[in-house]
Design a protein around this motif. Structure first.
Motif, PDB file in Angstrom:
ATOM      1  N   PRO A   8       0.815  -1.225   0.000  1.00 48.04           N
ATOM      2  CA  PRO A   8       0.000   0.000   0.000  1.00 48.04           C
ATOM      3  C   PRO A   8       0.847   1.274   0.000  1.00 48.04           C
ATOM      4  CG  PRO A   8      -0.773  -1.562   1.659  1.00 48.04           C
ATOM      5  CD  PRO A   8       0.537  -2.083   1.154  1.00 48.04           C
ATOM      6  N   GLY A   9       2.049   1.213   0.548  1.00 47.61           N
ATOM      7  CA  GLY A   9       2.913   2.394   0.614  1.00 47.61           C
ATOM      8  C   GLY A   9       3.936   2.469  -0.495  1.00 47.61           C
ATOM      9  N   SER A  10       3.732   1.731  -1.562  1.00 43.85           N
ATOM     10  CA  SER A  10       4.701   1.684  -2.655  1.00 43.85           C
ATOM     11  C   SER A  10       4.934   3.055  -3.269  1.00 43.85           C
ATOM     12  CB  SER A  10       4.203   0.718  -3.739  1.00 43.85           C
ATOM     13  OG  SER A  10       5.048   0.756  -4.872  1.00 43.85           O
ATOM     14  N   LEU A  11       6.184   3.284  -3.733  1.00 38.70           N
ATOM     15  CA  LEU A  11       6.537   4.515  -4.434  1.00 38.70           C
ATOM     16  C   LEU A  11       6.277   4.423  -5.935  1.00 38.70           C
ATOM     17  CD1 LEU A  11       9.936   5.346  -2.665  1.00 38.70           C
ATOM     18  CD2 LEU A  11       7.700   6.409  -2.263  1.00 38.70           C
ATOM     19  N   ILE A  53      -3.446   3.846 -10.221  1.00 36.83           N
ATOM     20  CA  ILE A  53      -4.613   3.127 -10.733  1.00 36.83           C
ATOM     21  C   ILE A  53      -5.639   2.893  -9.628  1.00 36.83           C
ATOM     22  CG2 ILE A  53      -3.576   0.843 -10.358  1.00 36.83           C
ATOM     23  CD1 ILE A  53      -5.887   1.848 -13.283  1.00 36.83           C
ATOM     24  N   VAL A  54      -5.181   2.748  -8.387  1.00 35.47           N
ATOM     25  CA  VAL A  54      -6.100   2.510  -7.273  1.00 35.47           C
ATOM     26  C   VAL A  54      -6.992   3.732  -7.063  1.00 35.47           C
ATOM     27  CG1 VAL A  54      -6.268   1.999  -4.808  1.00 35.47           C
ATOM     28  CG2 VAL A  54      -4.460   0.927  -6.190  1.00 35.47           C
ATOM     29  N   ASP A  55      -6.393   4.914  -7.025  1.00 31.43           N
ATOM     30  CA  ASP A  55      -7.169   6.140  -6.835  1.00 31.43           C
ATOM     31  C   ASP A  55      -8.030   6.452  -8.056  1.00 31.43           C
ATOM     32  OD1 ASP A  55      -5.997   6.508  -4.318  1.00 31.43           O
ATOM     33  OD2 ASP A  55      -4.289   7.575  -5.189  1.00 31.43           O
ATOM     34  N   LEU A 102      -9.494   4.254 -10.099  1.00 38.52           N
ATOM     35  CA  LEU A 102     -10.686   3.408 -10.058  1.00 38.52           C
ATOM     36  C   LEU A 102     -11.674   3.897  -9.005  1.00 38.52           C
ATOM     37  CD1 LEU A 102      -9.260  -0.212 -10.533  1.00 38.52           C
ATOM     38  CD2 LEU A 102     -10.331   1.281 -12.219  1.00 38.52           C
ATOM     39  N   ALA A 103     -11.131   4.338  -7.857  1.00 40.61           N
ATOM     40  CA  ALA A 103     -12.014   4.847  -6.816  1.00 40.61           C
ATOM     41  C   ALA A 103     -12.773   6.083  -7.296  1.00 40.61           C
ATOM     42  CB  ALA A 103     -11.214   5.159  -5.555  1.00 40.61           C
ATOM     43  N   GLU A 104     -12.079   6.966  -8.015  1.00 37.26           N
ATOM     44  CA  GLU A 104     -12.738   8.182  -8.498  1.00 37.26           C
ATOM     45  C   GLU A 104     -13.741   7.869  -9.609  1.00 37.26           C
ATOM     46  OE1 GLU A 104     -11.583  12.746  -9.826  1.00 37.26           O
ATOM     47  OE2 GLU A 104     -10.081  11.421  -8.922  1.00 37.26           O
ATOM     48  N   LEU A 105     -13.517   6.762 -10.311  1.00 39.37           N
ATOM     49  CA  LEU A 105     -14.465   6.343 -11.345  1.00 39.37           C
ATOM     50  C   LEU A 105     -15.660   5.596 -10.769  1.00 39.37           C
ATOM     51  CD1 LEU A 105     -12.013   5.187 -14.176  1.00 39.37           C
ATOM     52  CD2 LEU A 105     -13.363   7.279 -14.083  1.00 39.37           C
ATOM     53  N   GLY A 106     -15.674   5.407  -9.453  1.00 39.23           N
ATOM     54  CA  GLY A 106     -16.856   4.834  -8.832  1.00 39.23           C
ATOM     55  C   GLY A 106     -16.709   3.436  -8.276  1.00 39.23           C
ATOM     56  N   ALA A 107     -15.550   2.813  -8.454  1.00 39.25           N
ATOM     57  CA  ALA A 107     -15.352   1.482  -7.880  1.00 39.25           C
ATOM     58  C   ALA A 107     -15.203   1.566  -6.361  1.00 39.25           C
ATOM     59  CB  ALA A 107     -14.112   0.826  -8.490  1.00 39.25           C
ATOM     60  N   GLN A 108     -15.609   0.525  -5.673  1.00 38.64           N
ATOM     61  CA  GLN A 108     -15.393   0.437  -4.228  1.00 38.64           C
ATOM     62  C   GLN A 108     -14.033  -0.242  -4.004  1.00 38.64           C
ATOM     63  OE1 GLN A 108     -18.771  -1.099  -1.953  1.00 38.64           O
ATOM     64  NE2 GLN A 108     -20.145  -0.607  -3.674  1.00 38.64           N
ATOM     65  N   VAL A 109     -13.114   0.506  -3.450  1.00 40.62           N
ATOM     66  CA  VAL A 109     -11.730   0.048  -3.295  1.00 40.62           C
ATOM     67  C   VAL A 109     -11.356   0.110  -1.824  1.00 40.62           C
ATOM     68  CG1 VAL A 109      -9.327   0.451  -3.937  1.00 40.62           C
ATOM     69  CG2 VAL A 109     -11.140   0.894  -5.602  1.00 40.62           C
ATOM     70  N   ARG A 110     -10.798  -0.967  -1.283  1.00 41.30           N
ATOM     71  CA  ARG A 110     -10.360  -0.940   0.120  1.00 41.30           C
ATOM     72  C   ARG A 110      -9.169  -1.869   0.314  1.00 41.30           C
ATOM     73  NH1 ARG A 110     -12.606  -5.102   3.505  1.00 41.30           N
ATOM     74  NH2 ARG A 110     -13.819  -6.608   2.297  1.00 41.30           N
ATOM     75  N   TRP A 111      -8.239  -1.409   1.140  1.00 38.63           N
ATOM     76  CA  TRP A 111      -7.101  -2.248   1.516  1.00 38.63           C
ATOM     77  C   TRP A 111      -7.531  -3.187   2.638  1.00 38.63           C
ATOM     78  CZ3 TRP A 111      -2.946  -2.764  -1.312  1.00 38.63           C
ATOM     79  CH2 TRP A 111      -2.608  -1.743  -2.200  1.00 38.63           C
ATOM     80  N   VAL A 117     -10.833  14.011 -14.379  1.00 39.63           N
ATOM     81  CA  VAL A 117      -9.592  14.341 -15.084  1.00 39.63           C
ATOM     82  C   VAL A 117      -8.434  13.782 -14.279  1.00 39.63           C
ATOM     83  CG1 VAL A 117      -8.098  16.190 -15.905  1.00 39.63           C
ATOM     84  CG2 VAL A 117     -10.573  16.446 -16.066  1.00 39.63           C
ATOM     85  N   PHE A 118      -7.472  13.156 -14.962  1.00 41.68           N
ATOM     86  CA  PHE A 118      -6.347  12.534 -14.270  1.00 41.68           C
ATOM     87  C   PHE A 118      -5.022  13.049 -14.854  1.00 41.68           C
ATOM     88  CE2 PHE A 118      -9.801   9.368 -14.359  1.00 41.68           C
ATOM     89  CZ  PHE A 118     -10.072   9.333 -12.998  1.00 41.68           C
ATOM     90  N   ASP A 119      -4.077  13.340 -13.975  1.00 44.33           N
ATOM     91  CA  ASP A 119      -2.721  13.723 -14.386  1.00 44.33           C
ATOM     92  C   ASP A 119      -1.868  12.461 -14.388  1.00 44.33           C
ATOM     93  OD1 ASP A 119      -0.191  14.652 -14.775  1.00 44.33           O
ATOM     94  OD2 ASP A 119      -0.171  16.034 -13.065  1.00 44.33           O
ATOM     95  N   LEU A 120      -1.467  11.996 -15.563  1.00 40.34           N
ATOM     96  CA  LEU A 120      -0.729  10.741 -15.684  1.00 40.34           C
ATOM     97  C   LEU A 120       0.759  10.956 -15.966  1.00 40.34           C
ATOM     98  CD1 LEU A 120      -3.318   8.725 -17.825  1.00 40.34           C
ATOM     99  CD2 LEU A 120      -3.180   8.985 -15.350  1.00 40.34           C
ATOM    100  N   SER A 121       1.262  12.170 -15.705  1.00 38.37           N
ATOM    101  CA  SER A 121       2.660  12.457 -16.033  1.00 38.37           C
ATOM    102  C   SER A 121       3.638  11.642 -15.194  1.00 38.37           C
ATOM    103  CB  SER A 121       2.948  13.957 -15.846  1.00 38.37           C
ATOM    104  OG  SER A 121       2.699  14.352 -14.506  1.00 38.37           O
ATOM    105  N   ASP A 122       3.203  11.162 -14.027  1.00 40.24           N
ATOM    106  CA  ASP A 122       4.086  10.387 -13.181  1.00 40.24           C
ATOM    107  C   ASP A 122       3.776   8.897 -13.227  1.00 40.24           C
ATOM    108  OD1 ASP A 122       6.331  10.346 -11.529  1.00 40.24           O
ATOM    109  OD2 ASP A 122       5.117  10.278  -9.699  1.00 40.24           O
ATOM    110  N   CYS A 123       2.854   8.500 -14.078  1.00 44.94           N
ATOM    111  CA  CYS A 123       2.508   7.072 -14.172  1.00 44.94           C
ATOM    112  C   CYS A 123       2.248   6.728 -15.641  1.00 44.94           C
ATOM    113  CB  CYS A 123       1.303   6.741 -13.294  1.00 44.94           C
ATOM    114  SG  CYS A 123      -0.074   7.901 -13.424  1.00 44.94           S
ATOM    115  N   PRO A 124       3.281   6.786 -16.478  1.00 44.35           N
ATOM    116  CA  PRO A 124       3.094   6.636 -17.932  1.00 44.35           C
ATOM    117  C   PRO A 124       2.520   5.297 -18.341  1.00 44.35           C
ATOM    118  CG  PRO A 124       5.418   6.497 -17.345  1.00 44.35           C
ATOM    119  CD  PRO A 124       4.696   6.971 -16.119  1.00 44.35           C
TER     120      PRO A 124
END
Length: 315
Positions: free
Chosen positions: A264-267, A273-275, A277-286, A307-314
């Motif tokens: 969960p704390g990965s760099l 992708i987790v956030d 999906l959550a913003e798109l309406g999926a129910q996400v939980r650790w 809207v998503f900024d994907l500059s750090d996750c190509p």
């Protein structure tokens, strides 16, 4: 039909590659558990062997005996091998790493690769090194493979590198920086694309016992000299890029899945992708204590404006 069930994310390629090269530069035996054995990591293994490290593949881990002891000697007065040859195949990361590492060794290090790699960009890294006194010999065209690093030491000082083409230039220099003649300051210029890969590099460098100083915005990275990589055991975590495919499949099929082997704390930048999906309406939980992610896409909204900024996750 909806995709349902439990899946395990494969191990991270970037973490495996970084752990391998730092273990190869370290002073003893490093055990790398849960590595990803794929084409590019196997190329990295062979490159580490060509550098002089010993790499053993066991059922659940890699064991690497590094070349670190030579860095405690006076490299300039060491009797050098005539040359070392690194075959990078199609891996730009391997080529960029070992060209830079070659500049700290008292021997000529030749790096080459497949035709597609011979046209990949190397100029920003090579130019930054040349401005500080590193010498290269090109066998075909300037700033292209095949290329030999013929310097016997990496000078310290300030290196300016752009991040708009690739984060791998900064990664290559940061990994070699502890072995430089003096402290190295890496100044990152231009748009901050794929900074997560540089953060992963610095995190792994620190894991192997080397001090790295960074500004809050990561635009300046300072590595004091006189440091050596120390052997450290490494547990490779799951890969969010690979995980994103099954997560995306669960989303588009309205599935319910459990995905294990994730930190969960990965760099890793693709953790976004987790956030998303959550913003798109999926129910996400650790799932507490499991390093597992529960995703329920069975009841999604009919429309979402996001809207998503994907500059750090190509990926």
């Amino acid at each position: 039909d909806p995709i349902n069930g439990e899946f395990s994310a494969p191990a991270s390629k970037p973490e495996t590659q970084r752990a391998l090269v730092m273990a190869a530069l370290a002073d003893g035996l490093t055990k790398i558990s849960n590595p990803l054995l794929a084409r590019e990591t196997l190329i990295m293994i062979e490159a580490c062997r060509s550098l002089g490290a010993k790499v053993s593949q066991l059922d659940d881990r890699l064991e690497v005996s590094g070349i670190g002891p030579i860095f405690g000697q006076n490299l300039a007065s060491s009797a050098p091998a005539s040359r070392r040859y690194i075959w990078a195949s199609g891996s730009a990361l391997v080529a960029r790493l070992f060209l830079t590492i070659g500049s700290v060794l008292p021997e000529t290090v030749i790096v080459d690769g497949k035709c597609n790699l011979r046209v990949r960009p190397f100029e920003p890294l090579i130019s930054a090194l040349q401005r500080n006194g590193v010498e290269f010999r090109f066998f075909d065209a300037a700033d292209r493979l095949p290329c030999a690093a013929i310097s016997t030491a990496l000078p310290g000082g300030r290196y300016r590198l752009g991040t708009d083409i690739s984060s791998q230039f900064a990664t290559a220099l940061a990994i070699s920086a502890p072995l430089a003649e003096a402290a190295v300051c890496i100044e990152l210029t231009g748009p901050s694309y794929s900074m997560s890969y540089i953060k992963q590099t610095i995190d792994m460098i620190s894991h192997f016992g080397v001090t790295v100083e960074t500004e809050n915005d990561m635009r300046q990275i300072r590595v004091p000299n006189g440091q050596y990589y120390q052997s450290r055991d490494v547990e490779i975590t799951g890969d969010y890029t690979s995980a994103s495919y099954i997560l995306g499949a669960a989303f588009v099929t309205r599935g319910r899945i459990k995905l294990t082997n994730l930190d969960p704390g990965s760099l890793q930048g693709e953790r976004a992708i987790v956030d998303i999906l959550a913003e798109l309406g999926a129910q996400v939980r650790w799932l507490q204590g499991e390093n597992a992610l529960g995703v329920d896409c069975g009841d999604l909204p009919s429309s979402v404006d996001a809207v998503f900024d994907l500059s750090d996750c190509p990926n």
